[in-house]
Design a protein around this motif. Structure first.
Motif, PDB file in Angstrom:
ATOM      1  N   GLY A 277       0.938  -1.234   0.165  1.00  4.43           N
ATOM      2  CA  GLY A 277      -0.285  -0.296   0.069  1.00  4.43           C
ATOM      3  C   GLY A 277       0.623   1.491  -0.301  1.00  4.43           C
ATOM      4  N   GLY A 278       0.614   2.243   0.916  1.00  2.80           N
ATOM      5  CA  GLY A 278       1.136   3.663   0.745  1.00  2.80           C
ATOM      6  C   GLY A 278       0.388   4.632   1.197  1.00  2.80           C
ATOM      7  N   GLN A 279       0.913   6.212   0.850  1.00  6.14           N
ATOM      8  CA  GLN A 279      -0.191   6.977   1.374  1.00  6.14           C
ATOM      9  C   GLN A 279      -0.255   7.180  -0.508  1.00  6.14           C
ATOM     10  OE1 GLN A 279       4.084   9.463   0.853  1.00  6.14           O
ATOM     11  NE2 GLN A 279       2.281  10.239   1.140  1.00  6.14           N
ATOM     12  N   GLU A 280      -1.709   7.967  -0.102  1.00  5.68           N
ATOM     13  CA  GLU A 280      -2.165   8.725  -1.483  1.00  5.68           C
ATOM     14  C   GLU A 280      -1.966   8.538  -2.381  1.00  5.68           C
ATOM     15  OE1 GLU A 280      -5.877   7.899  -2.290  1.00  5.68           O
ATOM     16  OE2 GLU A 280      -6.412   7.287  -0.065  1.00  5.68           O
ATOM     17  N   ALA A 281      -1.634   8.274  -3.607  1.00  9.74           N
ATOM     18  CA  ALA A 281      -1.198   8.356  -4.541  1.00  9.74           C
ATOM     19  C   ALA A 281      -0.399  10.078  -5.193  1.00  9.74           C
ATOM     20  CB  ALA A 281      -1.886   7.693  -5.795  1.00  9.74           C
ATOM     21  N   MET A 282      -2.046  10.792  -4.487  1.00 11.57           N
ATOM     22  CA  MET A 282      -1.675  12.465  -4.829  1.00 11.57           C
ATOM     23  C   MET A 282      -0.813  13.011  -3.768  1.00 11.57           C
ATOM     24  SD  MET A 282      -5.897  13.029  -3.879  1.00 11.57           S
ATOM     25  CE  MET A 282      -6.582  12.775  -2.811  1.00 11.57           C
ATOM     26  N   GLU A 283      -0.763  12.611  -2.961  1.00  4.15           N
ATOM     27  CA  GLU A 283       0.542  13.359  -2.298  1.00  4.15           C
ATOM     28  C   GLU A 283       1.933  13.194  -2.411  1.00  4.15           C
ATOM     29  OE1 GLU A 283      -1.328  12.373   1.716  1.00  4.15           O
ATOM     30  OE2 GLU A 283      -2.759  12.189   1.326  1.00  4.15           O
ATOM     31  N   VAL A 284       2.225  11.893  -3.496  1.00  6.64           N
ATOM     32  CA  VAL A 284       3.075  10.963  -3.047  1.00  6.64           C
ATOM     33  C   VAL A 284       4.069  12.273  -3.582  1.00  6.64           C
ATOM     34  CG1 VAL A 284       4.804   9.360  -4.812  1.00  6.64           C
ATOM     35  CG2 VAL A 284       2.350   8.479  -4.110  1.00  6.64           C
TER      36      VAL A 284
END
Length: 326
Positions: free
Chosen positions: A250-257
């Motif tokens: 997973g990971g943090q939201e794609a738009m915050e990457v």
């Protein structure tokens, strides 16, 4: 572990699946070309051209003769795996979010989103005699989700008699296909269920949710057996066929990457012990969240598909088999 990097998609990976033998990997992405790869050396065999939008889901039957995909172009397509030809196209009212072949391969299920005034619907179709007229054939079963929220993931239950659905509000439900009604419903998750994957023997399945947890459930009673906690949304989870291990991605939201470094983004594959719920390993690699992951059927490797458009095949070192949880 030096990974194989499979580079062929231009946009984010949405789902990856192994066939039953594990020699092929099927991948879909937000570009409209589902691909098939050799899992041994990462060579791309070919693509399935026909979709005109993002492809959200893929499944292959147990004989590896047919492939099923669903996409943002509001169609479900059945393909001949070997030739890449389209066997049939089913036009839907909204985006197709999930597709699954039943264990026997005689039936398949797919679900559509709740958009443009259309309710989320679950369809069961007979795929034994597929031809161009499949779009005009009526489905075996059509269930409309009236009160329930959108279906985001789906599995077939035992003996092809039930379907297990994961929903946007975090609920999981079992549907009896003969009676066409809901059997069991639970609300153990508090946010969107992104993925559900069965164990090798079909008695348990693991769910991955945006509420930062993955949970292990009994596939008949939906009793929650274990919970694996992280500090980031979990997009996918899989159970090892040979060890008592669960891998989470997973990971943090794609738009915050773009606002963080790869270290703080938590884009690692994380290994937990199935029983003790403790994390014992991490594997780095993707620049961006992991959207889908799957164990090889022999348990000796696993693959991850990320927001960066890469599929990475990780083959385990000898130390993995020698590892003992104490």
């Amino acid at each position: 572990m030096k990974p194989l990097m499979l580079q062929g998609h231009e946009r984010a990976i949405t789902q990856i699946k192994y066939n039953r033998e594990g020699d092929l990997i099927f991948s879909t992405a937000k570009d409209h070309k589902p691909s098939v790869w050799f899992s041994l050396n990462g060579e791309r065999l070919g693509t399935y051209n026909g979709h005109s939008g993002a492809v959200w889901c893929v499944d292959v039957d147990w004989t590896t003769t047919r492939l099923m995909t669903g996409g943002g172009d509001m169609t479900t397509k059945l393909w001949d795996v070997e030739t890449g030809n389209t066997l049939g196209t089913i036009v839907c009212n909204s985006v197709v979010r999930t597709t699954n072949f039943s264990y026997s391969g005689n039936q398949a299920s797919y679900s559509t989103d709740k958009t443009m005034g259309n309710n989320c619907e679950l369809f069961i179709i007979d795929v034994r005699n597929v031809d161009a007229s499949i779009s005009s054939q009526s489905p075996v079963l059509r269930l409309t989700m009236q009160q329930q929220s959108k279906i985001t993931s789906m599995l077939w239950g035992a003996l092809d008699e039930t379907v297990i659905t994961g929903h946007e509000n975090g609920s999981i439900r079992i549907w009896d296909l003969r009676a066409g009604k809901e059997l069991v419903s639970i609300n153990d998750h508090t946010n969107v269920i992104n993925d559900m994957q069965m164990s090798n023997d079909g008695t348990m399945f693991v769910s991955a949710s945006k509420d930062n947890t993955a949970k292990l459930f009994d596939s008949e009673s939906l009793a929650c057996l274990k919970t694996y906690k992280t500090e980031r949304p979990v997009n996918s989870a899989a159970i090892s066929p040979i060890n008592e291990h669960v891998v989470l991605g997973g990971g943090q939201e794609a738009m915050e990457v773009t606002t963080t470094s790869t270290k703080s983004g938590k884009f690692d594959s994380r290994f937990f012990h199935l029983v003790y719920e403790e994390e014992f390993a991490r594997v780095k690699g993707h620049f961006g969240p992991i959207n889908s992951l799957a164990f090889h059927p022999d348990g000796k490797s696993y693959s991850t598909g990320g927001e960066d458009g890469f599929v990475r095949v990780q083959v385990f070192d000898a130390s993995y088999y020698e590892f003992v949880f104490e």
